[in-house]
Scaffold this motif. Structure first.
Motif, PDB file in Angstrom:
ATOM      1  N   GLY A 107       0.776  -1.233   0.000  1.00 47.08           N
ATOM      2  CA  GLY A 107       0.000   0.000   0.000  1.00 47.08           C
ATOM      3  C   GLY A 107       0.805   1.278   0.000  1.00 47.08           C
ATOM      4  N   ILE A 108       2.123   1.174   0.136  1.00 49.99           N
ATOM      5  CA  ILE A 108       2.985   2.360   0.149  1.00 49.99           C
ATOM      6  C   ILE A 108       3.583   2.564  -1.241  1.00 49.99           C
ATOM      7  CG2 ILE A 108       5.037   3.434   1.139  1.00 49.99           C
ATOM      8  CD1 ILE A 108       2.763   3.171   3.120  1.00 49.99           C
ATOM      9  N   GLU A 109       3.327   3.735  -1.826  1.00 43.64           N
ATOM     10  CA  GLU A 109       3.867   4.021  -3.153  1.00 43.64           C
ATOM     11  C   GLU A 109       5.367   4.317  -3.065  1.00 43.64           C
ATOM     12  OE1 GLU A 109       2.855   6.671  -7.138  1.00 43.64           O
ATOM     13  OE2 GLU A 109       1.564   6.778  -5.371  1.00 43.64           O
ATOM     14  N   GLN A 110       6.113   3.645  -3.936  1.00 38.16           N
ATOM     15  CA  GLN A 110       7.569   3.780  -3.938  1.00 38.16           C
ATOM     16  C   GLN A 110       8.025   4.789  -5.001  1.00 38.16           C
ATOM     17  OE1 GLN A 110       9.323   1.622  -1.567  1.00 38.16           O
ATOM     18  NE2 GLN A 110       7.159   1.572  -1.011  1.00 38.16           N
ATOM     19  N   ASN A 111       9.063   5.528  -4.662  1.00 40.07           N
ATOM     20  CA  ASN A 111       9.659   6.439  -5.629  1.00 40.07           C
ATOM     21  C   ASN A 111      10.931   5.771  -6.155  1.00 40.07           C
ATOM     22  OD1 ASN A 111      11.569   8.719  -6.552  1.00 40.07           O
ATOM     23  ND2 ASN A 111       9.601   9.756  -6.351  1.00 40.07           N
ATOM     24  N   ILE A 112      10.880   5.294  -7.388  1.00 39.31           N
ATOM     25  CA  ILE A 112      11.994   4.554  -7.979  1.00 39.31           C
ATOM     26  C   ILE A 112      12.525   5.328  -9.181  1.00 39.31           C
ATOM     27  CG2 ILE A 112      12.715   2.374  -9.023  1.00 39.31           C
ATOM     28  CD1 ILE A 112      10.342   1.050  -7.632  1.00 39.31           C
ATOM     29  N   GLN A 113      13.817   5.639  -9.143  1.00 40.41           N
ATOM     30  CA  GLN A 113      14.445   6.355 -10.246  1.00 40.41           C
ATOM     31  C   GLN A 113      15.788   5.686 -10.576  1.00 40.41           C
ATOM     32  OE1 GLN A 113      14.112  10.680 -10.205  1.00 40.41           O
ATOM     33  NE2 GLN A 113      12.900  10.602  -8.319  1.00 40.41           N
ATOM     34  N   ILE A 114      16.011   5.463 -11.854  1.00 37.48           N
ATOM     35  CA  ILE A 114      17.260   4.853 -12.317  1.00 37.48           C
ATOM     36  C   ILE A 114      18.036   5.909 -13.103  1.00 37.48           C
ATOM     37  CG2 ILE A 114      18.298   3.023 -13.711  1.00 37.48           C
ATOM     38  CD1 ILE A 114      15.730   1.400 -13.282  1.00 37.48           C
ATOM     39  N   VAL A 115      19.232   6.211 -12.633  1.00 36.10           N
ATOM     40  CA  VAL A 115      20.066   7.237 -13.267  1.00 36.10           C
ATOM     41  C   VAL A 115      21.282   6.547 -13.891  1.00 36.10           C
ATOM     42  CG1 VAL A 115      21.407   9.340 -12.920  1.00 36.10           C
ATOM     43  CG2 VAL A 115      19.307   8.967 -11.592  1.00 36.10           C
ATOM     44  N   LEU A 129      29.583   9.498 -13.335  1.00 29.27           N
ATOM     45  CA  LEU A 129      29.458   8.104 -12.900  1.00 29.27           C
ATOM     46  C   LEU A 129      29.112   7.947 -11.416  1.00 29.27           C
ATOM     47  CD1 LEU A 129      32.233   6.211 -14.911  1.00 29.27           C
ATOM     48  CD2 LEU A 129      29.761   6.113 -15.203  1.00 29.27           C
ATOM     49  N   PRO A 130      29.686   8.773 -10.520  1.00 29.76           N
ATOM     50  CA  PRO A 130      29.299   8.626  -9.102  1.00 29.76           C
ATOM     51  C   PRO A 130      27.823   8.913  -8.839  1.00 29.76           C
ATOM     52  CG  PRO A 130      31.356   9.848  -9.312  1.00 29.76           C
ATOM     53  CD  PRO A 130      30.786   9.740 -10.691  1.00 29.76           C
ATOM     54  N   LEU A 131      27.157   9.582  -9.779  1.00 32.80           N
ATOM     55  CA  LEU A 131      25.746   9.923  -9.604  1.00 32.80           C
ATOM     56  C   LEU A 131      24.817   8.832 -10.125  1.00 32.80           C
ATOM     57  CD1 LEU A 131      25.841  13.681 -10.706  1.00 32.80           C
ATOM     58  CD2 LEU A 131      25.949  12.760  -8.382  1.00 32.80           C
ATOM     59  N   THR A 132      25.347   7.894 -10.904  1.00 32.97           N
ATOM     60  CA  THR A 132      24.499   6.854 -11.470  1.00 32.97           C
ATOM     61  C   THR A 132      24.070   5.873 -10.386  1.00 32.97           C
ATOM     62  OG1 THR A 132      26.317   5.346 -12.008  1.00 32.97           O
ATOM     63  CG2 THR A 132      25.746   7.013 -13.656  1.00 32.97           C
ATOM     64  N   GLY A 133      22.953   5.221 -10.624  1.00 35.57           N
ATOM     65  CA  GLY A 133      22.515   4.205  -9.677  1.00 35.57           C
ATOM     66  C   GLY A 133      21.006   4.084  -9.598  1.00 35.57           C
ATOM     67  N   LEU A 134      20.591   3.173  -8.757  1.00 36.16           N
ATOM     68  CA  LEU A 134      19.172   2.980  -8.461  1.00 36.16           C
ATOM     69  C   LEU A 134      18.845   3.790  -7.208  1.00 36.16           C
ATOM     70  CD1 LEU A 134      16.406   1.513  -8.744  1.00 36.16           C
ATOM     71  CD2 LEU A 134      17.401  -0.350  -7.376  1.00 36.16           C
ATOM     72  N   TYR A 135      17.892   4.700  -7.344  1.00 39.25           N
ATOM     73  CA  TYR A 135      17.467   5.538  -6.219  1.00 39.25           C
ATOM     74  C   TYR A 135      16.078   5.069  -5.773  1.00 39.25           C
ATOM     75  CZ  TYR A 135      21.315   8.759  -7.203  1.00 39.25           C
ATOM     76  OH  TYR A 135      22.556   9.329  -7.387  1.00 39.25           O
ATOM     77  N   LYS A 139      16.866   7.698  -1.823  1.00 41.55           N
ATOM     78  CA  LYS A 139      18.179   7.237  -1.378  1.00 41.55           C
ATOM     79  C   LYS A 139      18.827   6.354  -2.447  1.00 41.55           C
ATOM     80  CE  LYS A 139      20.385   4.433   2.208  1.00 41.55           C
ATOM     81  NZ  LYS A 139      20.151   3.559   3.404  1.00 41.55           N
ATOM     82  N   LYS A 140      20.106   6.593  -2.708  1.00 36.15           N
ATOM     83  CA  LYS A 140      20.826   5.761  -3.665  1.00 36.15           C
ATOM     84  C   LYS A 140      21.142   4.424  -2.994  1.00 36.15           C
ATOM     85  CE  LYS A 140      25.025   5.613  -6.498  1.00 36.15           C
ATOM     86  NZ  LYS A 140      26.198   6.365  -6.966  1.00 36.15           N
TER      87      LYS A 140
END
Length: 280
Positions: A107-115, A129-135, A139-140
């Motif tokens: 029931g909790i909506e997740q905020n998922i961002q892939i950079v 490159l240090p900024l890339t990742g799954l957030y 949080k990264k």
């Protein structure tokens, strides 16, 4: 005459005595009633179970890198899982972001961002490159530096699973992460491999310990399902065949957020493989 009068007096006396007794009894009865404390009426309270509905948290997204509108894509969990490899669109010399919408866990909506960033050898690689990742929820939770660095997502038992695939060759870097509805990491395969110190019998080197860089990246080598997931080790360089296999299949089972130890369940061979010697 005298006798009748005495009899009459006796009757009157008896009546008076009776009246006095009745009046006295009535007075005593009234007195008792006045002094009596009424007992409270007991009413049975019905317990009403109120289901506590967890409020949607307001995630702090300040740590997620900003990207240009032309380099930002809104997608779904099914679509993002089909973008692995050459299907991924990336902006040249700029960060690219994929926002995965409509993902809920318990029931909790997740905020998922892939950079991601397209070229690890570019002049701007050191910056981006240090900024890339799954957030996850601002949080990264892992890095995605590398060719075709990507995260395949799935939901099982109220947990978000991320199959991380980042590398430029057959093994590269592979990891499996699991998170609860608040974005807390509850499992990390790379960390578990380090703790377990598993020596794979199917290896070109003796006493070789499996790491996150020894997991086969081919499609189908990672299978995440309800209650379990499996992965394949690939520690035989090139076309080496060891005891009839190219690698080993490992399984982890789970119930809720409790995960089992990593267990070897058999050997692995390629399709139409000429490596057929049975493992003793």
């Amino acid at each position: 005459m005298e006798e009748k009068r005495n009899k009459k007096n006796k009757i009157l006396m008896i009546i008076l005595v009776l009246l006095v007794l009745v009046l006295g009894g009535y007075i005593v009865y009234e007195k008792v009633l006045d002094n009596k404390v009424d007992e409270p009426i007991k009413t049975e309270k019905k317990k009403v179970k109120i289901e506590k509905k967890e409020q949607q948290p307001k995630w702090d997204l300040s740590a997620v890198p900003e990207t240009e509108a032309a380099c930002t894509y809104n997608t779904t969990i099914d679509e993002v899982n089909n973008l692995r490899g050459n299907n991924i669109e990336q902006c040249q010399d700029k960060l690219t972001k994929y926002i995965v919408n409509n993902v809920k866990i318990d029931g909790i909506e997740q905020n998922i961002q892939i950079v991601i960033y397209e070229d690890i050898y570019n002049d701007k690689a050191e910056q981006f490159l240090p900024l890339t990742g799954l957030y996850l929820n601002g949080k990264k939770v892992c890095s995605l530096a590398g060719f075709f660095g990507w995260a395949t997502l799935s939901i099982h038992d109220n947990m978000l699973f991320a199959h991380i695939d980042s590398g430029s060759d057959t093994t590269g870097y592979v990891n499996i992460l699991a998170f609860d509805k608040m974005g807390k990491e509850v499992y990390n395969l790379e960390d578990k491999l380090k703790q377990s110190v598993i020596i794979d019998p199917i290896s070109s080197k003796s006493n070789a310990i499996i790491t996150a860089n020894d997991i086969l990246r081919n499609d189908g080598s990672i299978n995440i399902a309800d209650g379990e997931f499996t992965f394949v080790s690939y520690m035989t360089a090139g076309d080496v065949c060891v005891n009839g296999y190219r690698g080993s299949i490992y399984k982890v089972t789970y119930e809720g957020t409790k995960f089992s130890e990593i267990t070897r369940v058999g050997g692995y061979g390629f399709k139409d493989d000429d490596c057929t010697v049975a493992l003793n």
